[in-house]
Design an enzyme around this catalytic site. Structure first.
Site, PDB file in Angstrom:
ATOM      1  CG  ASN A  37      63.514 -23.178  11.157  1.00 11.78           C
ATOM      2  OD1 ASN A  37      63.984 -22.246  11.805  1.00 11.78           O
ATOM      3  ND2 ASN A  37      63.578 -24.431  11.573  1.00 11.78           N
ATOM      4  CE  LYS A  64      64.692 -21.030  14.729  1.00 14.68           C
ATOM      5  NZ  LYS A  64      64.544 -22.487  14.572  1.00 14.68           N
ATOM      6  CD  GLU A  98      67.400 -24.150  16.429  1.00 14.21           C
ATOM      7  OE1 GLU A  98      66.398 -24.178  15.720  1.00 14.21           O
ATOM      8  OE2 GLU A  98      67.656 -24.989  17.302  1.00 14.21           O
ATOM      9  NE  ARG A 157      59.418 -19.661  17.961  1.00 17.04           N
ATOM     10  CZ  ARG A 157      60.278 -20.662  17.827  1.00 17.04           C
ATOM     11  NH1 ARG A 157      61.336 -20.560  17.050  1.00 17.04           N
ATOM     12  NH2 ARG A 157      60.106 -21.774  18.484  1.00 17.04           N
ATOM     13  NE  ARG A 163      69.829 -24.381  23.296  1.00 19.75           N
ATOM     14  CZ  ARG A 163      69.328 -25.416  22.660  1.00 19.75           C
ATOM     15  NH1 ARG A 163      70.090 -26.464  22.397  1.00 19.75           N
ATOM     16  NH2 ARG A 163      68.074 -25.441  22.280  1.00 19.75           N
ATOM     17  CE  LYS A 180      61.381 -23.286  21.264  1.00 14.74           C
ATOM     18  NZ  LYS A 180      62.275 -24.293  20.682  1.00 14.74           N
ATOM     19  CG  ASP A 196      64.315 -26.958  21.960  1.00 14.86           C
ATOM     20  OD1 ASP A 196      63.179 -26.488  21.869  1.00 14.86           O
ATOM     21  OD2 ASP A 196      64.929 -27.472  21.005  1.00 14.86           O
ATOM     22  CD  GLU A 204      62.175 -30.985  18.693  1.00  8.97           C
ATOM     23  OE1 GLU A 204      61.390 -30.029  18.814  1.00  8.97           O
ATOM     24  OE2 GLU A 204      63.363 -30.843  18.378  1.00  8.97           O
ATOM     25  CD1 TRP A 241      73.814 -27.384  18.823  1.00  5.62           C
ATOM     26  CD2 TRP A 241      75.151 -27.929  17.114  1.00  5.62           C
ATOM     27  NE1 TRP A 241      73.658 -26.423  17.862  1.00  5.62           N
ATOM     28  CE2 TRP A 241      74.472 -26.720  16.794  1.00  5.62           C
ATOM     29  CE3 TRP A 241      76.042 -28.451  16.190  1.00  5.62           C
ATOM     30  CZ2 TRP A 241      74.657 -26.049  15.589  1.00  5.62           C
ATOM     31  CZ3 TRP A 241      76.217 -27.782  14.978  1.00  5.62           C
ATOM     32  CH2 TRP A 241      75.534 -26.596  14.684  1.00  5.62           C
TER      33      TRP A 241
HETATM   34  C1  GCV Z   1      61.564 -25.063  14.210  1.00  2.00           C
HETATM   35  C2  GCV Z   1      64.285 -26.942  18.265  1.00  2.00           C
HETATM   36  C3  GCV Z   1      63.834 -27.891  17.205  1.00  2.00           C
HETATM   37  C4  GCV Z   1      63.838 -27.225  15.842  1.00  2.00           C
HETATM   38  C5  GCV Z   1      62.925 -25.992  15.926  1.00  2.00           C
HETATM   39  C6  GCV Z   1      63.481 -25.071  17.007  1.00  2.00           C
HETATM   40  C7  GCV Z   1      62.633 -23.819  17.197  1.00  2.00           C
HETATM   41  O1  GCV Z   1      65.620 -26.630  18.088  1.00  2.00           O
HETATM   42  O2  GCV Z   1      64.641 -29.024  17.195  1.00  2.00           O
HETATM   43  O3  GCV Z   1      63.351 -28.142  14.896  1.00  2.00           O
HETATM   44  O4  GCV Z   1      62.847 -25.322  14.698  1.00  2.00           O
HETATM   45  O5  GCV Z   1      63.511 -25.774  18.228  1.00  2.00           O
HETATM   46  O6  GCV Z   1      61.812 -23.835  18.105  1.00  2.00           O
HETATM   47  O7  GCV Z   1      62.795 -22.866  16.460  1.00  2.00           O
END
Ligand code: GCV
Length: 724
Positions: free
Chosen positions: A230, A307, A311, A344, A356, A380, A385, A413, A563
């Site tokens: 981000n 990215k 989001e 990404r 999703r 990923k 996630d 996380e 969400w």
């Molecule tokens: C960096 C998830 C995480 C976000 C992260 C996102 C991503 O949604 O909660 O914090 O953002 O993945 O991988 O871009």
């Protein structure tokens, strides 16, 4: 009075000597404390009396030499005599065939044919008729990796008299991604603040950066993305590029290149353009000029991580263009400098998809083969996630015309932050070893990403780091093992979780078998334990909204359906689980037919993914003979109980490891035990509101009623934006 002063002075000195001994974990697995095993110590000191180190004057060779000297001094109290002669049977010979005439032999050059620019050999052999040990490589980088490998052999007390190692990395780009913000918070970071002190850079270069680079290089990591995906556009302004260059200069001796996350709309935000449309000529020129500028500061700059359209981040779709258009724009700008774009596939945009888990595949599969040759698509490990458990991402094996890079999350996380002991090599391996069947049996994810399945030259793997300003870097002494394991698996995905844990424990704590054996088992079991008390049987995404702290399967009022935890578990009076078969979202159809069939059939779907793919009746009879409800309860209770077992196992280690670290792990395990019960009691009681079945006899009662857990609130949870 004088006596009193002397007494106080003595006391201060005594306290200092104690604290000097205490270990706060900062030296990671590179402690190089004196070897305590007498036989090993004697063998090593005998064999390593002399050193002929000729590896060129390049900065990496110098770093390799410094590391070796540091290691031998610490482990063996040895400063080997360095000269060009060597004493038979007592000399270590290091270098490249070009730089070290002793290594310019057919034996060595033949062995190095397959070693490339990063591989090495370590061998007990004869040169000019005399016994010796050699560490040889084609480049300074190879020498550096060889030296770290050799030191690891000493740290883990291996016999070095018969060495015969030939090694090189399977994957080219082995990258640590930092989600570090420029104001030093770390998104999803649980080990303090960012270690990059942007304010003091470039004037002050903290020696910590060298320790960081040594740790990365010791496990083969050769690239670092400094900032959060981000991304803040300022990172590619002159103000920051001079700071980035200072870091790049520090990492270069350790074979590490610097990469940056860039914001797609930078041409507008810092370039003054009206658009960031990838097909606009001015935008293209802007990125080319920007790339030239970056390389003028950092000649070996690695490239960009992006990215986009995810989001809320800007991207090519903002201008009606595709992800390929966006990636190729940046690829063209970097190509003259040999930089790469890591684009990404974690796309998670504002439109709510039918499922999703299907979105990345739907958007990227049609773009297969449309990316420039210096683009690698970063996927990923799973389709949602970084959950405690996910099946492998269906894009692996589905884009044969595009190099794919695997993204793991090292920071925890969704796995208890830095308070839960969870050894992630097991999670990494589960994905790497998964069979995509893309080209028949044996088409593992590892073979997709190392490029061998489709013959791609570009191959890569990334891990989202767990590093911060905490004294022990990672917040939990055992979280260091996940940084270590990521690097080792990036180098060689075939290593076992067991072997990696073994090395890490010996290097970090002790070679004492009565410590290594039980604690290794504890590590190997730990990931499954956490899955059990958090998300057993394929459950996923039922954690606290936004903070991702603790359980919250009841949340149903977040901004959009996907969400909400209820979107993912879909519990009702009939059963629980997300139907992703043909009668549901049909996400199973994104896998190769063999995999699809296995997941689609309730009878063959692996129990661990059951509720990921199926909505299952509460009274469904599992292969164990239990009903689904009883099985779920059993998993939650077993998971929580296993943390008690971990506490007992660790409790027996008192005296076998440094007292400070023993105490730290003990306290963290107590938190984990409490939180495991919290997960268990909240989830079992919540799902019980649908199953309406009793908790089977023999299990202890939940500590609090469900409402208690539903009302818990947390402020200032680390890792989320704006928490400070
Ligand atoms: C960096 C998830 C995480 C976000 C992260 C996102 C991503 O949604 O909660 O914090 O953002 O993945 O991988 O871009």
């Amino acid at each position: 009075m004088k006596n009193r002063l002397l007494y106080i002075l003595a006391l201060i000195l005594f306290m200092q000597s104690i604290s000097a001994k205490a270990d706060n974990g900062h030296r990671l697995w590179l402690k190089y404390d004196r070897i305590t095993n007498v036989n090993n110590y004697k063998q090593y000191r005998y064999l390593l009396q002399q050193l002929v180190f000729r590896a060129g004057a390049d900065v990496t060779s110098v770093a390799a030499k410094n590391e070796l000297q540091r290691g031998l001094a610490g482990l063996l109290d040895l400063s080997p005599v360095e000269n060009n002669q060597f004493v038979a049977g007592r000399t270590l010979i290091i270098g490249t065939p070009e730089s070290n005439p002793l290594l310019h032999t057919k034996l060595v050059t033949d062995l190095l044919v397959q070693s490339g620019t990063e591989g090495f050999i370590i061998k007990a052999t004869q040169l000019s008729g005399k016994n010796c040990i050699i560490i040889a490589a084609n480049t300074g980088n190879g020498v550096l990796y060889g030296v770290f490998n050799f030191l690891r052999l000493l740290q883990t007390n291996q016999d070095i008299s018969q060495l015969n190692i030939t090694d090189s990395p399977r994957i080219n780009y082995r990258i640590l991604d930092h989600w570090d913000n420029l104001e030093r918070t770390v998104e999803r970071g649980y080990a303090g603040f960012s270690i990059w002190n942007w304010h003091k850079l470039p004037g002050y270069v903290d020696p910590l950066y060298v320790d960081y680079a040594r740790a990365d290089a010791s496990v083969g990591i050769n690239g670092v993305v400094l900032n959060n995906v981000n991304a803040n556009p300022l990172i590619i302004t002159k103000e920051y590029l001079v700071k980035v260059a200072a870091l790049a200069n520090t990492f270069r001796p350790y074979g590490i290149k610097v990469y940056l996350s860039v914001r797609f709309s930078s041409p507008v935000e810092i370039g003054g353009l009206k658009t960031a449309d990838p097909l606009d000529g001015q935008v293209q020129k802007w990125w080319k000029d920007k790339a030239d500028e970056i390389y003028s500061y950092i000649p070996d700059f690695g490239g960009f991580l992006v990215k986009a359209n995810s989001e809320g981040q800007p991207g090519p779709q903002t201008y009606g263009r595709s992800h390929a258009d966006g990636a190729n724009l940046l690829a063209d700008a970097l190509a003259p400098h040999k930089g790469i774009v890591m684009w990404r596939a974690f796309v998670y945009d504002n439109k709510v998809p039918d499922d999703r888990a299907k979105q990345a595949y739907n958007e990227f599969k049609p773009l297969d083969g449309k990316f420039k040759s210096n683009v690698i698509v970063q996927v990923k490990n799973g389709p949602v996630d970084f959950q405690p458990r996910e099946p492998f991402h269906p894009l692996f094996g589905a884009m044969p015309g595009t190099p794919l890079m695997l993204e793991f999350q090292i920071t925890q996380e969704y796995l208890g932050f830095s308070t839960h002991l969870v050894y992630l090599a097991s999670l990494f391996k589960e994905c790497l070893d998964a069979d995509t069947y893309a080209k028949g049996k044996g088409s593992t994810v590892a073979k997709v990403i190392d490029g061998s399945l489709e013959g791609h030259k570009l191959s890569g793997i990334a891990g989202v780091g767990n590093i911060g300003t905490d004294a022990n870097w990672c917040g939990h002494p055992f979280a260091q093992a996940n940084w270590f394991a990521f690097g080792r698996l990036a180098w060689n995905p075939e290593l076992t979780s067991d072997a990696i844990a073994d090395d890490w424990l010996r290097m970090t704590f002790s070679n004492d078998e009565s410590f290594v054996s039980p604690i290794k088992q504890m590590m190997l079991d730990s990931r499954e334990n956490s899955v059990n008390y958090m998300t057993p049987l394929g459950l996923h995404h039922i954690m606290g909204t936004n903070t991702h702290y603790g359980p919250a399967p009841w949340v149903d009022n977040a901004g959009r359906p996907d969400w909400n935890p209820v979107y993912y578990h879909k519990a009702d009076s009939a059963g629980v689980g997300f139907d992703r078969t043909g009668t549901g979202s049909n996400a199973v159809a994104q896998y190769a037919p063999q995999v699809r069939d296995e997941f689609e059939d309730l009878k063959t779907c692996p129990t661990k993914y059951l509720l990921w793919f199926h909505h299952v009746k509460w009274n469904y009879t599992m292969s164990s003979g239990n009903s689904l409800w009883n099985e779920m309860v059993q998993h939650y209770y077993t998971g929580a109980a296993s943390v008690k077992t971990m506490q007992q196992t660790w409790g027996k280690m008192n005296g076998k490891v440094d007292a400070e670290q023993f105490e730290e792990v003990k306290q963290l395990l107590a938190i984990q035990e409490q939180e495991a019960r919290w997960w268990r009691d909240a989830c079992v009681q919540y799902f019980q509101t649908f199953s309406r079945l009793p908790i089977p006899a023999g299990y202890e009662k939940p500590e609090h009623p469900l409402d208690y857990y539903r009302q818990l609130q947390f402020h200032y949870v680390p890792g989320i934006k704006g928490y400070n």
